[in-house]
Design a protein around this motif. Sequence first.
Motif, PDB file in Angstrom:
ATOM      1  N   GLU A 220      53.671 -95.342  11.020  1.00 32.11           N
ATOM      2  CA  GLU A 220      54.958 -94.997  10.411  1.00 32.11           C
ATOM      3  C   GLU A 220      55.080 -93.477  10.230  1.00 32.11           C
ATOM      4  O   GLU A 220      56.159 -92.904  10.425  1.00 32.11           O
ATOM      5  CB  GLU A 220      55.114 -95.687   9.058  1.00 32.11           C
ATOM      6  CG  GLU A 220      55.216 -97.199   9.139  1.00 32.11           C
ATOM      7  CD  GLU A 220      55.135 -97.824   7.758  1.00 32.11           C
ATOM      8  OE1 GLU A 220      56.156 -97.753   7.034  1.00 32.11           O
ATOM      9  OE2 GLU A 220      54.061 -98.347   7.401  1.00 32.11           O
TER      10      GLU A 220
ATOM     11  N   LEU B 257      53.544 -91.065   4.001  1.00 33.78           N
ATOM     12  CA  LEU B 257      53.053 -92.256   4.697  1.00 33.78           C
ATOM     13  C   LEU B 257      51.631 -92.028   5.217  1.00 33.78           C
ATOM     14  O   LEU B 257      50.787 -92.922   5.172  1.00 33.78           O
ATOM     15  CB  LEU B 257      54.001 -92.621   5.840  1.00 33.78           C
ATOM     16  CG  LEU B 257      55.399 -93.073   5.390  1.00 33.78           C
ATOM     17  CD1 LEU B 257      56.361 -93.061   6.556  1.00 33.78           C
ATOM     18  CD2 LEU B 257      55.328 -94.449   4.741  1.00 33.78           C
TER      19      LEU B 257
ATOM     20  N   ARG C  67      49.286 -95.072   6.466  1.00 39.10           N
ATOM     21  CA  ARG C  67      50.273 -95.781   7.288  1.00 39.10           C
ATOM     22  C   ARG C  67      50.631 -94.855   8.454  1.00 39.10           C
ATOM     23  O   ARG C  67      51.731 -94.331   8.558  1.00 39.10           O
ATOM     24  CB  ARG C  67      51.490 -96.147   6.433  1.00 39.10           C
ATOM     25  CG  ARG C  67      51.129 -97.183   5.360  1.00 39.10           C
ATOM     26  CD  ARG C  67      52.134 -97.327   4.250  1.00 39.10           C
ATOM     27  NE  ARG C  67      53.496 -97.604   4.674  1.00 39.10           N
ATOM     28  CZ  ARG C  67      54.515 -97.715   3.829  1.00 39.10           C
ATOM     29  NH1 ARG C  67      54.313 -97.596   2.520  1.00 39.10           N
ATOM     30  NH2 ARG C  67      55.728 -97.948   4.266  1.00 39.10           N
TER      31      ARG C  67
END
Length: 183
Positions: A151, A143, A148
């Motif tokens: 996350e 991730l 990201r």
Amino acid sequence: EGFRKGIEYFQQAIDKDPNYAQPYSRMADCYHLLADYNFVSPKEAIPKAKAAMMKALELDETLADAHASLASMKYNYDWDWAGAETEFKRAVALNPSYATAHHWYAIYLMLMGRLDEALPEIKRAQELDPLSLIINANVGFRLHLARRYDEAIVEFRKALEMAANFAVGHSYLGRAFLQKGMH
């Protein structure tokens, strides 16, 4: 120390039954990981890992973990990208429940820049072995590579909840904080 102790125990198993493939395969992983984590030079460890892994495959061509080990060594040390992928696919086909094959295949896919393919592989590894610290950390790392970060931070914290002193989890979490400017 754990890898060295593992080699010792696997050698004991081999001494008792030299025709049992599994301990050769696991011994190969111990040597391989000693080199990966820089505890032993690859020049010393990888020939031993390859010899053990080849013996495992000689004894049992259908052993998924030996194919996963071969795949990992192909991309890490031989730079044989196509050969590595073939071996990972073989390992997963032989034993779809072998978490390490999915885990290492996901790492390979990440290194090849195939992040969209890596996520289902690492998630499958996590489903198969939800208590593995390194698999959980690598879910977060995948991730992280996709930017990201929020996350990723959640996943790194999950790993650290399981083991507060897990160095890889702290390292990855720190990197995510840096990327977010959370100094």
